[in-house]
Design a protein around this motif. Structure first.
Motif, PDB file in Angstrom:
ATOM      1  N   PRO A 116      -5.236  -2.724   0.332  1.00 45.63           N
ATOM      2  CA  PRO A 116      -4.639  -3.979   0.817  1.00 45.63           C
ATOM      3  C   PRO A 116      -3.769  -3.781   2.040  1.00 45.63           C
ATOM      4  O   PRO A 116      -3.485  -4.723   2.767  1.00 45.63           O
ATOM      5  CB  PRO A 116      -3.801  -4.455  -0.382  1.00 45.63           C
ATOM      6  N   ARG A 117      -3.328  -2.554   2.256  1.00 48.58           N
ATOM      7  CA  ARG A 117      -2.549  -2.226   3.451  1.00 48.58           C
ATOM      8  C   ARG A 117      -3.119  -0.975   4.086  1.00 48.58           C
ATOM      9  O   ARG A 117      -3.256   0.051   3.428  1.00 48.58           O
ATOM     10  CB  ARG A 117      -1.077  -2.004   3.110  1.00 48.58           C
ATOM     11  N   VAL A 118      -3.486  -1.058   5.354  1.00 48.08           N
ATOM     12  CA  VAL A 118      -4.012   0.090   6.077  1.00 48.08           C
ATOM     13  C   VAL A 118      -3.144   0.316   7.308  1.00 48.08           C
ATOM     14  O   VAL A 118      -3.145  -0.484   8.244  1.00 48.08           O
ATOM     15  CB  VAL A 118      -5.483  -0.117   6.496  1.00 48.08           C
ATOM     16  N   LEU A 119      -2.392   1.394   7.280  1.00 51.95           N
ATOM     17  CA  LEU A 119      -1.600   1.817   8.425  1.00 51.95           C
ATOM     18  C   LEU A 119      -2.204   3.112   8.968  1.00 51.95           C
ATOM     19  O   LEU A 119      -3.102   3.704   8.364  1.00 51.95           O
ATOM     20  CB  LEU A 119      -0.139   2.032   8.018  1.00 51.95           C
ATOM     21  N   LEU A 120      -1.694   3.566  10.088  1.00 56.02           N
ATOM     22  CA  LEU A 120      -2.229   4.778  10.703  1.00 56.02           C
ATOM     23  C   LEU A 120      -2.166   5.956   9.740  1.00 56.02           C
ATOM     24  O   LEU A 120      -3.085   6.780   9.675  1.00 56.02           O
ATOM     25  CB  LEU A 120      -1.446   5.101  11.984  1.00 56.02           C
ATOM     26  N   VAL A 131       1.984  -6.812  -5.323  1.00 53.63           N
ATOM     27  CA  VAL A 131       0.840  -7.031  -4.436  1.00 53.63           C
ATOM     28  C   VAL A 131       1.259  -7.493  -3.043  1.00 53.63           C
ATOM     29  O   VAL A 131       0.407  -7.700  -2.180  1.00 53.63           O
ATOM     30  CB  VAL A 131      -0.131  -8.067  -5.043  1.00 53.63           C
ATOM     31  N   GLU A 132       2.547  -7.631  -2.818  1.00 48.39           N
ATOM     32  CA  GLU A 132       3.022  -8.047  -1.499  1.00 48.39           C
ATOM     33  C   GLU A 132       3.151  -6.815  -0.605  1.00 48.39           C
ATOM     34  O   GLU A 132       4.044  -5.999  -0.771  1.00 48.39           O
ATOM     35  CB  GLU A 132       4.372  -8.746  -1.616  1.00 48.39           C
ATOM     36  N   THR A 133       2.234  -6.674   0.305  1.00 46.50           N
ATOM     37  CA  THR A 133       2.256  -5.558   1.232  1.00 46.50           C
ATOM     38  C   THR A 133       1.903  -6.047   2.630  1.00 46.50           C
ATOM     39  O   THR A 133       1.201  -7.044   2.800  1.00 46.50           O
ATOM     40  CB  THR A 133       1.252  -4.458   0.836  1.00 46.50           C
ATOM     41  N   ILE A 134       2.391  -5.328   3.621  1.00 43.99           N
ATOM     42  CA  ILE A 134       2.025  -5.622   5.005  1.00 43.99           C
ATOM     43  C   ILE A 134       0.584  -5.165   5.219  1.00 43.99           C
ATOM     44  O   ILE A 134       0.267  -3.993   4.977  1.00 43.99           O
ATOM     45  CB  ILE A 134       2.963  -4.882   5.976  1.00 43.99           C
ATOM     46  N   PRO A 135      -0.318  -6.038   5.640  1.00 42.60           N
ATOM     47  CA  PRO A 135      -1.734  -5.648   5.745  1.00 42.60           C
ATOM     48  C   PRO A 135      -2.011  -4.587   6.802  1.00 42.60           C
ATOM     49  O   PRO A 135      -2.946  -3.816   6.680  1.00 42.60           O
ATOM     50  CB  PRO A 135      -2.440  -6.965   6.055  1.00 42.60           C
TER      51      PRO A 135
END
Length: 297
Positions: free
Chosen positions: A256-260, A207-211
């Motif tokens: 939990p993580r949204v990138l482009l 669950v450790e992700t860059i948000p």
């Protein structure tokens, strides 16, 4: 006619230019076959009789296998690079074709704008291309839609949120079909579901992700509230032409993580144009309604 076609070519070209700018921005983080390598590593462990979620302590966040066992089960068969990338390419082209089918030339604007996002997923070998296609056909084909959503959920967990669309439309038969299809797909995964659950409960890396651009980057509470709000809106307006788009946005917000690159998920919601015949019918009905002078006194 020629002037209209030229105008559309210019508009699509402008969107494509913006999309290429996004692709250039994403180029440094594009690693051909990166995600396929992750699936293959999990598949090798699974078929060797080991825990497919083990041995991930040193692989980094972007290389964690965080999915249900199904993908690891089939990747030794489908993971031959020419076959795998061919499947992803067919899924991507089919999704773009759905956009054109539902909205005409207007439907090419979103794929053009998001070429960097879906292009990176395609080159990285990410199964998201398959997930997006399965999600895109869910609202368009009633008989296979629930099964498509169930299969998408087995590949990536977030498609389960698409059930809000069926719930908002009170299509309980579709929800039941989704449940049956999911149960059938879960049966062969039973030997490894315990590993899956233990991985998420005991391994912080799960669950450790860059948000990134996620609301979680601001505050987890805001993220939770945002998910609830969008789900309620998606449920309330499920019966409108924007219903499936809202259900797709709910999935995006819930990540939990949204990138482009994650914006490629929006490809799963081809937005149909307003039907000209419906507008004509409405206009005809309006014109045929007797005015005050024509009504009997």
């Amino acid at each position: 006619m020629q002037r209209s076609s030229l105008g559309w070519a210019v508009v699509i070209g402008l969107y494509l230019v913006l999309g290429v700018v996004g692709a250039v921005y994403l180029a440094p983080t594009t690693v051909i076959g990166q995600d396929l390598d992750t699936y293959q590593r999990a598949g090798e462990l699974l078929w060797a009789g080991q825990d497919p979620y083990s041995g991930q302590a040193d692989v980094g966040q972007d290389y964690q296998y965080r999915y249900l066992p199904l993908l690891a089960m089939v990747i030794p068969i489908l993971g031959w690079p020419p076959l795998w990338f061919g499947l992803l390419a067919v899924a991507t082209i089919s999704t773009i074709a759905l956009w054109y089918r539902t909205a005409g030339l207007t439907g090419l604007l979103v794929p053009a704008l998001l070429i960097g996002a879906w292009g990176q997923q395609l080159l990285n070998g990410n199964a998201q291309a398959l997930v997006v296609y399965l999600l895109a056909i869910t609202p368009l084909f009633g008989r296979v839609g629930p099964a498509a959503l169930a299969l998408a959920t087995m590949l990536k967990i977030h498609p389960v949120i698409g059930l809000v669309w069926f719930a908002g439309r009170r299509d309980f038969r579709a929800i039941a079909l989704y449940g049956v299809a999911s149960a059938v797909l879960l049966v062969p995964q039973l030997p490894w579901l315990d590993d899956f659950v233990r991985y998420f409960l005991n391994d912080p890396a799960a669950v450790e992700t860059i948000p990134g651009m996620s609301l979680r980057a601001i505050h987890p509470l805001l993220w939770a509230v945002g998910i609830v709000v969008v789900l309620v809106v998606a449920w309330r307006y499920a019966g409108t032409r924007y219903g499936w788009l809202l259900a797709t946005v709910a999935q995006l917000i819930a990540l939990p993580r949204v990138l482009l690159v994650n914006l490629a998920l929006l490809m799963a919601a081809p937005l149909p144009t307003r039907r000209p015949e419906a507008a004509a019918d409405q206009a005809s009905a309006t014109s045929s309604t007797p005015g005050p002078a024509a009504r009997p006194g």
